[in-house]
Design a protein around this motif. Structure first.
Motif: not given
Lengths: 570, 459
Positions: B155-156, B180, B275, B278, B283, B287, B291
């Motif tokens: 995540v990021q 993503s 969408r 990401v 976000n 996101i 996940q």
């Protein structure tokens, strides 16, 4: 004037100058702001070694790790190879970054995820490519199995030659033909070609840039690269892509045999439009602008920071670089001092000028007292700042690392390094003063903050300001622990003049280009390349195009280290 | 299906991700594991920059303890938790790079990191981790019959050097996480239809699968040909590439007659809204949730038994706009103990991470497998590369286990190896305990100088 170097730079002998003496830790400019008797002496930074004199001492050559195509290179290469513009590498995992550049060979590997992406990209690209099959084919496939196979074989040789950037060996042709046979088994001729392309695009000879070189003479530590390997070095260095037919033909004909020929090729290639985005990519990474896409600003502090403005910032630096290197005077000094920018209305508004209208990247004459080349570009100032305020630390560190090639150490444990809260009654400079007032902090921060204070005339998105926290901006700064620009200055404009005049900065820019060009860090074994490179850059008056030509003349460009005896698998 | 599933349209089935031709027998775990012994699963849940110990650490005794502010969101799963005290990572105290790089590189590998050229983390500068990570080791040892031996989700994460990598196939072979959820969905669930067998006609799928096998066989031959001509370090790189190719080949098996169906609700594909970017910090919650949905589904459908979920990266300067925190996480984590505002923000960040973990645990606990739940058959490790951000201590790291891994761990306890003045245990021992819980016979892992066997008193 730039002078071509001798054919075999290895034959030249250079000696190191005396090691640069360690500067006193606290310089006069800031000692009054440092607590007395504080921290133990440390060596905060290691300046790049100036190599004075005309001699270098040959050392063991630095390893040149196998280079995998970067995402940028992959996209460019498949575009030039297949004539399709799909940018499939945008979906690949991010290229690992080392030393600020996303092309460091030591850290670029092929993970299972990336291998999977390669497979999908190859399938997408090959399907797209065979839609215009006649353009790809060097022959008519005819209507018999034999004529088709003959044509497929021609294609394998021709396409393999381009995809692998060298003539293909017979076993490679046979492997490609096995792909053809498998694809042709239950599909028309195009299906066989499609599978061949798919295979080539996943071959290591496409995905990596192998440099086997010629045969090493016993006892020699360096191996000269082959003509085709030199062609690929040139094309990925200057175009970020594969050699075109002209360059490939030059390699075929042995026309890359002398440094003079390489220089002539490099100049031709720099005159080609393909060089412009490739060269701009170096500046984007060097200036830290990769962070622009993800940078977050506090909407309350900076309501002007819109997506439109972000896009304009992103577009400015390549336009500036393109102008400087291809229209302007190409000087390093201008990079740090130019009083002009490029952009449309939103960026012009930020700079306080009127956009001439038209192109999104029109030239903007800027107030000369306020702007100084890349140092004051809005994008650069935006990424080197905090979400809700400027950052003397980040901006000073940026100059120290990227322009002086010095690496300040990370903060020691148990310090309060929370950036001071924004206080509308206090200027940023006052709020950051604790760094230089505390001995524990000042040891390192005196390397960064005093340079960063010179940028206090710009807020967190690069807008010029004359007051901050209710008081007039104090943008006086100083440089310490440099080779030749120690001392006070006022504002980014004067800092730009200092950087423009510094031999240390000039050497550092040459070093940064060296690292980017070779996809690795420099080591002692590179001195016989770096010394003449820096000398040539100096002799050219800091000509940023000639610097790239000079890079092609270095020992590091022409050779790779010989493998140790017995290192090659039987 | 809408959302994520609709991203994955029919066109992509025909020219799809690997999973499209790697259709594997999907289990409706809810039904299948009612009869047979359910497999054991491992989830690594990583968050960076240390925690606030006083708010993290449970108070009380082994069995009578209260959860502090940070672990409070996990209260509903209290009986299934096993927070640990006194687990140390001395191997990261000194060496290359920063405390963070050494911590994250040693966290799952149990080895001090290598020297290298990551200048952002020195001097002396850091390289990659020095060995295989425990998740990969377990998957390699047990070789489960799942489509994905392991899944790495992020995540990021963004950072693409040693600070941003947790899992390793071996020394200097980092595995990038999929950041993503759209790509992750595509990769994991392609070829899976909620309505029944793989939706693409068998013919084209069979053909694509056969073509892929042919091409990859040729790629392997190409790799072998060039491998013979390069030096030792380049050979390592090509070997890693070969491993990656073989990983794909292994999954290119035709569907078994009984496979390709999904039945139970637990194995239903996740869905999501439109969408989104990401990488935008705003976000991050959405996101992260996607996940976790993908991770939970992959586990429930037995697509994988070893999943890593990595939130940002070591030394991450993530901002948390959804918590009203615009400051940078790592910078903030350096704040002194007396900086009350920073301590409060850091606590809030860790509370929020605990809430995310609670969401994941809730999803796993909702899947019934016989008389247990998926969570009961799983062990989730929440881990961090340092203990405390402002002194970078690698002592008393905030390790927490959740789920008993099929009854292996005795949960509902706070096991503190420092209680009564104990010296604590090296974290390598925890890695051994995880491997044993999953069913390997390991008695040591990572650097033997930092390992004395499994942690005592957990089983």
């Amino acid at each position: 004037m730039w002078q071509p170097l001798p054919r075999h730079p290895a034959a030249r002998r250079f000696a190191f100058g005396l090691l640069f003496p360690l500067f006193p830790l606290l310089v006069a400019g800031c000692s009054s702001q440092s607590a007395p008797g504080g921290a133990a002496p440390v060596t905060p930074v290691t300046p790049i070694t100036p190599i004075s004199g005309a001699l270098c001492k040959p050392a063991d050559p630095v390893a040149s790790p196998l280079r995998r195509l970067t995402r940028v290179e992959y996209n460019n290469t498949v575009r030039d190879l297949l004539g399709v513009d799909l940018s499939p590498a945008d979906r690949f995992p991010a290229d690992e970054v080392a030393g600020g550049f996303a092309n460091n060979a030591a850290v670029l590997t092929v993970s299972p995820l990336l291998a999977e992406r390669y497979m999908e990209a190859a399938e997408l690209l090959s399907a797209e490519a065979v839609k215009t099959l006649p353009v790809l084919l060097p022959c008519q496939p005819g209507s018999t199995a034999a004529s088709e196979e003959a044509c497929a074989r021609q294609f394998a040789q021709r396409f393999g030659r381009r995809a692998f950037r060298r003539p293909v060996a017979e076993p490679e042709v046979e492997r490609l033909m096995r792909a053809y046979t498998a694809g042709r088994a239950d599909a028309p001729f195009a299906g066989g070609i499609e599978l061949m392309i798919r295979t080539a695009l996943q071959s290591p000879s496409f995905l990596y840039r192998f440099e086997f070189g010629g045969a090493a003479r016993p006892g020699e530590k360096l191996v000269p690269l082959s003509q085709h390997e030199l062609a690929a070095r040139l094309s990925y260095f200057l175009w970020g892509s594969m050699p075109d037919d002209r360059l490939a033909a030059a390699a075929d004909g042995g026309q890359l045999a002398t440094t003079e020929q390489l220089a002539a090729q490099a100049r031709l290639m720099l005159a080609d439009r393909r060089a412009r985005p490739a060269v701009a990519e170096f500046y984007r990474q060097w200036l830290g602008l990769g962070a622009l896409d993800g940078v977050v600003k506090d909407a309350a502090a900076y309501p002007a920071f819109t997506e439109e403005l972000r896009a304009a910032m992103r577009a400015e630096t390549p336009a500036f670089v393109e102008h400087l290197l291809w229209t302007g005077d190409r000087r390093l000094a201008t990079l740090f001092t130019a009083p002009f920018g490029f952009g449309s209305a939103p960026l012009a508004g930020l700079y306080g000028v009127t956009a001439p209208g038209g192109a999104a990247t029109a030239m903007l004459p800027l107030p000369a007292a306020q702007r100084s080349g890349v140092l004051t570009q809005a994008g650069v100032l935006t990424v080197h700042a905090l979400p809700d305020q400027s950052s003397p630390v980040a901006r000073g560190k940026f100059v120290r690392e990227r322009m002086l090639c010095q690496e300040p150490p990370p903060p020691p444990p148990d310090l309060n390094v929370t950036p001071p809260e924004v206080d509308p009654t206090k200027p940023t400079r006052e709020r950051f003063a604790a760094h230089t007032a505390s001995a524990a902090c000042s040891v390192c921060h005196q390397l960064m903050d005093p340079i960063g204070f010179g940028f206090e005339g710009y807020d967190g998105i690069g807008r010029f300001r004359t007051s901050d926290g209710g008081k007039p901006v104090d943008d006086s700064g100083w440089v310490a622990q440099s080779r030749d620009i120690d001392g006070n200055f006022r504002g980014a404009r004067e800092l730009g003049d200092k950087l423009a005049a510094s031999a240390e900065v000039r050497d550092c820019v040459a070093t940064q280009w060296f690292r980017y060009a070779f996809g690795r860090f420099d080591g002692a074994g590179d001195d016989c390349s770096l010394a003449p490179l820096r000398e040539a850059f100096a002799a050219s008056g800091g000509d940023l195009q000639e610097l790239l030509v000079s890079l092609t003349q270095t020992q590091s460009f022409l050779y790779r280290p010989a493998l140790a005896p017995g290192e090659v698998a039987p | 299906m809408s959302g994520l599933s609709s991203v994955f349209n029919r066109r992509r089935f025909l020219r799809g991700g690997l999973a499209a031709t790697a259709v594997i027998p999907l289990l409706d775990a809810e039904r299948a594991f009612a009869q047979a012994a359910a497999p054991r699963r491992l989830v690594i849940f990583y968050t960076p920059n240390g925690t606030i110990g006083s708010e993290w650490r449970p108070r009380g005794t082994e069995t009578a303890f209260t959860l502090g502010r940070i672990l409070k969101p996990l209260e509903p799963f209290r009986a299934k938790l096993l927070p640990l005290g006194g687990v140390n990572m001395a191997l990261a105290d000194a060496g290359f790079g920063s405390h963070h790089t050494r911590g994250v590189g040693g966290l799952l590998t149990g080895r001090p990191i290598l020297s290298g050229t990551f200048q952002s983390a020195g001097p002396p500068t850091a390289g990659w981790a020095a060995g295989i990570s425990i998740d990969q080791h377990i998957a390699r040892t047990l070789n489960p019959p799942t489509a994905f031996k392991t899944l790495e989700l992020g995540v990021q994460v963004i950072d693409a050097e040693v600070r941003g990598r947790l899992s390793y196939l071996g020394a200097s072979q980092p595995l990038p996480p999929l950041e993503s959820p759209y790509d992750a969905f595509d990769r994991v669930f392609a070829g899976v239809s909620p309505a029944g067998p793989a939706p693409a006609p068998a013919g084209p799928m069979d053909r694509l699968r056969a073509q892929r096998r042919t091409v990859l066989e040729l790629v392997r031959e190409d790799l072998a040909a060039v491998r013979a001509r390069v030096g030792a370090s380049d050979r390592l790189k090509l070997d890693a590439h070969l491993t990656s190719v073989q990983d794909i080949e292994r999954r290119l098996v035709p569907p078994t007659p009984s496979g390709g169906t999904m039945g139970g609700a637990a194995c239903a594909l996740p869905a999501a809204g439109a969408r989104m970017d990401v990488r935008a910090p705003a976000n991050m919650p959405a996101i992260g949730k996607l996940q976790m949905d993908i991770a939970a589904t992959a586990l429930a459908c037995d697509l994988s038994r070893v999943v890593t979920l990595q939130w940002t990266h070591a030394e991450s300067n993530q901002s948390f706009p959804h918590l009203g925190i615009t400051g940078a996480h790592h910078t903030m984590s350096h704040a002194g103990d007396t900086d009350a505002a920073a301590q409060e923000n850091l606590t809030k960040i860790n509370v929020w991470y605990a809430e995310q973990l609670a969401y994941l645990l809730g999803k796993l606990d909702a899947v019934r497998e016989g008389d247990r739940t998926l969570l009961d058959n799983t062990v989730v490790l929440w881990c961090n590369e340092v203990g405390k951000g402002n002194n970078h201590a690698h002592r008393d790291l905030p390790f927490l286990l959740a789920g008993s891994c099929g009854g292996h761990f005795r949960t509902g306890r706070f096991v503190d190896y420092q209680a009564g003045g104990g010296a604590g245990h090296p974290h390598n021992n925890l890695l051994v305990s995880l491997a044993q819980a999953m069913g390997t016979r390991d008695t040591t892992f990572g650097d033997p100088a930092h390992c004395t066997g499994p942690l005592p008193g957990l089983t």
